[in-house]
Design a protein around this motif. Structure first.
Motif, PDB file in Angstrom:
ATOM      1  N   ASP A  50       0.820  -1.213   0.000  1.00  0.00           N
ATOM      2  CA  ASP A  50       0.000   0.000   0.000  1.00  0.00           C
ATOM      3  C   ASP A  50       0.855   1.264   0.000  1.00  0.00           C
ATOM      4  N   GLN A  51       2.166   1.109   0.003  1.00  0.00           N
ATOM      5  CA  GLN A  51       3.077   2.257   0.043  1.00  0.00           C
ATOM      6  C   GLN A  51       3.574   2.647  -1.346  1.00  0.00           C
ATOM      7  N   GLY A  52       3.059   2.013  -2.385  1.00  0.00           N
ATOM      8  CA  GLY A  52       3.536   2.322  -3.733  1.00  0.00           C
ATOM      9  C   GLY A  52       2.482   1.975  -4.765  1.00  0.00           C
ATOM     10  N   LYS A  53       2.934   1.779  -6.006  1.00  0.00           N
ATOM     11  CA  LYS A  53       2.016   1.574  -7.127  1.00  0.00           C
ATOM     12  C   LYS A  53       2.416   0.351  -7.944  1.00  0.00           C
ATOM     13  N   GLY A  54       1.488  -0.064  -8.781  1.00  0.00           N
ATOM     14  CA  GLY A  54       1.756  -1.152  -9.706  1.00  0.00           C
ATOM     15  C   GLY A  54       1.904  -0.610 -11.113  1.00  0.00           C
ATOM     16  N   LEU A  55       2.973  -1.012 -11.805  1.00  0.00           N
ATOM     17  CA  LEU A  55       3.151  -0.683 -13.218  1.00  0.00           C
ATOM     18  C   LEU A  55       2.650  -1.880 -14.014  1.00  0.00           C
ATOM     19  N   TYR A  56       1.408  -1.780 -14.475  1.00  0.00           N
ATOM     20  CA  TYR A  56       0.787  -2.868 -15.219  1.00  0.00           C
ATOM     21  C   TYR A  56       0.523  -2.406 -16.645  1.00  0.00           C
ATOM     22  N   PHE A  57       0.958  -3.206 -17.592  1.00  0.00           N
ATOM     23  CA  PHE A  57       0.713  -2.916 -19.000  1.00  0.00           C
ATOM     24  C   PHE A  57      -0.563  -3.649 -19.408  1.00  0.00           C
ATOM     25  N   LEU A  58      -1.657  -2.904 -19.436  1.00  0.00           N
ATOM     26  CA  LEU A  58      -2.978  -3.446 -19.729  1.00  0.00           C
ATOM     27  C   LEU A  58      -3.530  -2.780 -20.981  1.00  0.00           C
ATOM     28  N   PHE A  59      -4.202  -3.558 -21.809  1.00  0.00           N
ATOM     29  CA  PHE A  59      -4.677  -3.030 -23.090  1.00  0.00           C
ATOM     30  C   PHE A  59      -6.066  -3.556 -23.408  1.00  0.00           C
TER      31      PHE A  59
ATOM     32  N   PHE B  85     -14.294  -1.299 -13.174  1.00  0.00           N
ATOM     33  CA  PHE B  85     -12.899  -0.876 -13.316  1.00  0.00           C
ATOM     34  C   PHE B  85     -12.787   0.635 -13.468  1.00  0.00           C
ATOM     35  N   LYS B  86     -13.568   1.208 -14.361  1.00  0.00           N
ATOM     36  CA  LYS B  86     -13.428   2.637 -14.662  1.00  0.00           C
ATOM     37  C   LYS B  86     -13.756   3.525 -13.459  1.00  0.00           C
ATOM     38  N   ASN B  87     -14.718   3.103 -12.648  1.00  0.00           N
ATOM     39  CA  ASN B  87     -15.126   3.904 -11.489  1.00  0.00           C
ATOM     40  C   ASN B  87     -14.791   3.211 -10.176  1.00  0.00           C
ATOM     41  N   ARG B  88     -13.721   2.454 -10.186  1.00  0.00           N
ATOM     42  CA  ARG B  88     -13.332   1.735  -8.970  1.00  0.00           C
ATOM     43  C   ARG B  88     -12.951   2.715  -7.864  1.00  0.00           C
ATOM     44  N   PRO B  89     -13.345   2.423  -6.635  1.00  0.00           N
ATOM     45  CA  PRO B  89     -12.972   3.307  -5.517  1.00  0.00           C
ATOM     46  C   PRO B  89     -11.482   3.240  -5.236  1.00  0.00           C
ATOM     47  N   TYR B  90     -10.975   4.262  -4.608  1.00  0.00           N
ATOM     48  CA  TYR B  90      -9.548   4.289  -4.277  1.00  0.00           C
ATOM     49  C   TYR B  90      -9.214   3.163  -3.318  1.00  0.00           C
ATOM     50  N   ASP B  91      -8.169   2.450  -3.641  1.00  0.00           N
ATOM     51  CA  ASP B  91      -7.674   1.361  -2.801  1.00  0.00           C
ATOM     52  C   ASP B  91      -6.155   1.465  -2.806  1.00  0.00           C
ATOM     53  N   PRO B  92      -5.535   1.751  -1.673  1.00  0.00           N
ATOM     54  CA  PRO B  92      -4.077   1.940  -1.656  1.00  0.00           C
ATOM     55  C   PRO B  92      -3.299   0.723  -2.125  1.00  0.00           C
ATOM     56  N   TYR B  93      -3.941  -0.441  -2.135  1.00  0.00           N
ATOM     57  CA  TYR B  93      -3.258  -1.651  -2.581  1.00  0.00           C
ATOM     58  C   TYR B  93      -3.421  -1.893  -4.087  1.00  0.00           C
ATOM     59  N   ASN B  94      -4.205  -1.057  -4.727  1.00  0.00           N
ATOM     60  CA  ASN B  94      -4.436  -1.240  -6.163  1.00  0.00           C
ATOM     61  C   ASN B  94      -4.364   0.099  -6.892  1.00  0.00           C
ATOM     62  N   VAL B  95      -3.244   0.776  -6.738  1.00  0.00           N
ATOM     63  CA  VAL B  95      -3.011   2.042  -7.430  1.00  0.00           C
ATOM     64  C   VAL B  95      -2.062   1.772  -8.597  1.00  0.00           C
ATOM     65  N   TYR B  96      -2.465   2.193  -9.785  1.00  0.00           N
ATOM     66  CA  TYR B  96      -1.666   1.948 -10.984  1.00  0.00           C
ATOM     67  C   TYR B  96      -0.954   3.220 -11.437  1.00  0.00           C
ATOM     68  N   THR B  97       0.204   3.036 -12.039  1.00  0.00           N
ATOM     69  CA  THR B  97       0.904   4.181 -12.633  1.00  0.00           C
ATOM     70  C   THR B  97       0.235   4.616 -13.927  1.00  0.00           C
ATOM     71  N   SER B  98      -0.447   3.713 -14.609  1.00  0.00           N
ATOM     72  CA  SER B  98      -1.063   4.028 -15.894  1.00  0.00           C
ATOM     73  C   SER B  98      -2.410   4.708 -15.698  1.00  0.00           C
ATOM     74  N   PRO B  99      -2.632   5.872 -16.301  1.00  0.00           N
ATOM     75  CA  PRO B  99      -3.954   6.495 -16.246  1.00  0.00           C
ATOM     76  C   PRO B  99      -4.978   5.604 -16.937  1.00  0.00           C
ATOM     77  N   THR B 100      -6.209   5.610 -16.461  1.00  0.00           N
ATOM     78  CA  THR B 100      -7.259   4.802 -17.059  1.00  0.00           C
ATOM     79  C   THR B 100      -7.435   5.148 -18.537  1.00  0.00           C
TER      80      THR B 100
END
Length: 612
Positions: A154-163, A189-204
């Motif tokens: 929860d102290q950082g982000k995930g860099l996920y390449f999603l398409f 997915f598009k309106n998912r609530p903020y979750d510190p364990y699931n923050v992505y570097t990629s903008p939606t």
């Protein structure tokens, strides 16, 4: 830390209960896992009864005389085991616009396009709206499990390449699209609530962009800008993560120029993507640009992931099944980071979770969650048994060490449907079995999401070899290999040719090369391969041009001699249609006399699916 040992696995190692949870929300999720796995058989009985009750009046179940029965005995006695081809007429009726209760009492909301194919086209898997909630439930269990093994996510982000991939409309105006695309486009997915364990570097907006270049460029740029925040790097498949690394190799100079200038390249034209990136790329950062340029220009890309994203704790990527061929390459680029396979799912159903995610790729096992659908298992190797329905084993009754083909019954109306996955039982978590994915049934070649079987490959070779006939040439023998040392990987087909006309072998080959026939053979093969392969080639760029390697005469005799020297019976020997063993590849490659690549992509278009 994980504590309290509960059961032994196939290898004799102990399986640990999950916990303690890092927070109350995680605690609730872990309790759900315990509840669902504590009484697997009772949960399965309840799930089957729910499915049969709600779908009792469907045309499909009435067809087999179930008459409203919801018990296992009646279900097993009357409902047959089926494949996609058996259901295709019913599915096509739905696709063509028939809204009656054919398979499901609930309306079919869309089709999920499977990576598997039927007659060369993607399979259309019916789904209902509430399925999205079941998928979301399983997704919500992933991070609570990971938090038991990897603290501080929860102290950082995930860099996920999603398409997202292109969708199509059936004649009945139902959307048909891949599973991940459906999930990403959903409001979940598009309106998912903020979750510190699931923050992505990629903008939606970057993830939702349908232009693969712009989407990848924006996601990579945002990942570089937030490099110190990244705690995990991932993609769906290992091949997808390697494509991202290859993209960085090709475009790092442009990316560094953007960072140094504080402005986004004009190559990205999507307005929503530009606006989303501008929030991060707000000012020049020559220091970051210089660091990245120095790392990328060294020429040595070993450990590049941890060099650029130094706080990465693991790779979140599927490396089981056909994706196992990429493990060594990922180890090279990541510096040996753990590779985590979190979940087992398909277009037909979500199945289960990896409850011991920090393990060697070869040790990955998934615990089937019994509330996701009704699961049965056909002992692998019993294909000769005519009445397969009598051989099926319930989820709670599988045996450790044995292999089975997965058969599912879903809320959306698939009844006793063969998925095509071969699984090996490795142990139990409480009363829920754990399975290792062995392979897809009948799949010969796979680079990305493509799955080519022996029959498809044979048809492709026959189609291409027709181009040799005007030259009195023919294909004597062939085999194949999924070449993954380049990014993207590609199919390699080994051909041994015979010249039957006025030319000898060498002369015939020179004529074929002069006239460009072999290159046309490559393209002819690609045109014959299934729609998933062609989409990967044309739209996704995840597979490179097909290659034919012509080997000298007698090569396949040498291959047989090698096999016999290793103990094969000369009476039972068959040429393998796909090879992976290094000694065999070395033998074939040492006999290559010419190589040829497809000169252009095959035809593919995400057009409306025609009615049958």
């Amino acid at each position: 830390m994980v504590v309290e040992m509960v059961v032994l696995t196939e290898s004799g190692s102990a399986v640990a209960k999950l916990g303690p949870a890092t927070n109350e929300k995680d605690s609730e999720k872990l309790r759900l896992i315990e509840e669902m796995t504590a009484n697997t058989d009772e949960v399965q009985k309840k799930v089957l009864a729910e499915i049969l009750k709600r779908n009792a009046e469907t045309e499909y179940l009435r067809r087999y005389g179930l008459d409203g029965a919801t018990d296992r005995a009646a279900f097993k006695a009357k409902v047959p085991v089926v494949t996609y081809e058996d259901l295709q007429p019913d599915i096509q009726r739905i696709a063509n616009g028939d809204r009656s209760a054919i398979l499901s009492a609930h309306p079919i909301s869309e089709f999920l396009t499977s990576s598997g194919t039927s007659a060369g086209e993607r399979k259309l898997i019916p789904t209902i709206k509430e399925d999205l909630g079941r998928r979301q439930l399983l997704h919500s269990l992933q991070m609570p499990v990971m938090n038991c093994y990897v603290p501080g996510l929860d102290q950082g982000k995930g860099l996920y390449f999603l398409f997202v991939k292109s969708e199509m409309k059936t004649p009945g105006e139902l959307t048909a699209q891949p599973l991940l695309t459906s999930f990403i486009k959903s409001e979940h997915f598009k309106n998912r609530p903020y979750d510190p364990y699931n923050v992505y570097t990629s903008p939606t907006a970057a993830i939702l962009c349908t232009d693969s270049f712009q989407s990848m460029y924006a996601q990579m740029l945002c990942g570089l800008l937030q490099r110190l925040d990244v705690l995990r790097v991932g993609a769906v498949f290992a091949s997808g993560l390697l494509r991202a690394i290859r993209f960085l190799q090709l475009h790092w100079q442009d990316l560094c120029n953007d960072i140094a200038a504080g402005s986004l390249t004009i190559k990205v034209t999507d307005h929503s993507v530009r606006a989303a990136v501008a929030e991060l790329l707000s000012q020049p950062d020559p220091e970051l640009a210089g660091f990245l340029a120095a790392e990328c220009s060294k020429g040595d890309w070993a450990g590049i992931i941890t060099r650029i994203w130094p706080n990465t704790k693991y790779l979140d990527v599927i490396v089981t099944g056909a994706m196992a061929q990429y493990i060594s390459t990922l180890e090279y680029y990541s510096g040996g980071l753990p590779m985590v396979c979190t979940m087992y799912a398909s277009s037909e159903c979500y199945f289960g979770l990896n409850l011991r995610p920090i393990c060697e790729p070869s040790e990955v096992s998934y615990t089937i969650m019994p509330n996701m659908g009704y699961f049965e298992f056909l002992p692998h190797g019993d294909d000769h048994v005519q009445d397969q329905s009598q051989r099926l084993v319930d989820l709670a009754d599988v045996e450790v060490g044995k292999e089975y083909e997965l058969v599912i019954t879903t809320y959306a109306g698939l009844n006793r449907y063969c998925v095509g996955d071969i699984l090996r039982v490795t142990g139990f978590y409480n009363t829920a079995p754990q399975f290792r994915f062995v392979r897809r049934k009948n799949v010969l070649l796979s680079i990305d999401s493509d799955k080519t079987d022996e029959a498809e490959l044979q048809r492709a070779v026959e189609s291409a070899s027709a181009l040799l006939r005007p030259y009195d040439g023919t294909v004597v023998e062939y085999t194949s290999h999924a070449y993954t040392k380049s990014i993207p990987g590609h199919y390699v087909i080994y051909w041994e040719l015979l010249a039957k006309g006025v030319y000898n072998g060498d002369e015939a080959l020179e004529v074929l090369k002069r006239d460009g026939v072999m290159e046309r053979c490559c393209l002819a093969m690609e045109e014959t391969l299934n729609a998933v392969y062609r989409q990967c080639r044309v739209a996704d760029g995840s597979i490179g041009p097909l290659e034919i390697r012509v080997v000298r005469g007698g090569t396949f005799d040498d291959l047989m001699d090698y096999a016999i020297s290793r103990g094969a019976s000369i009476n039972q020997y068959k040429v393998p249609r796909c090879v992976t063993l290094p000694p065999i590849l070395e033998l074939l490659n040492s006999r290559v006399v010419s190589t040829h690549f497809s000169p252009a992509p095959p035809t593919w278009s995400p057009l409306r699916r025609p009615a049958n």
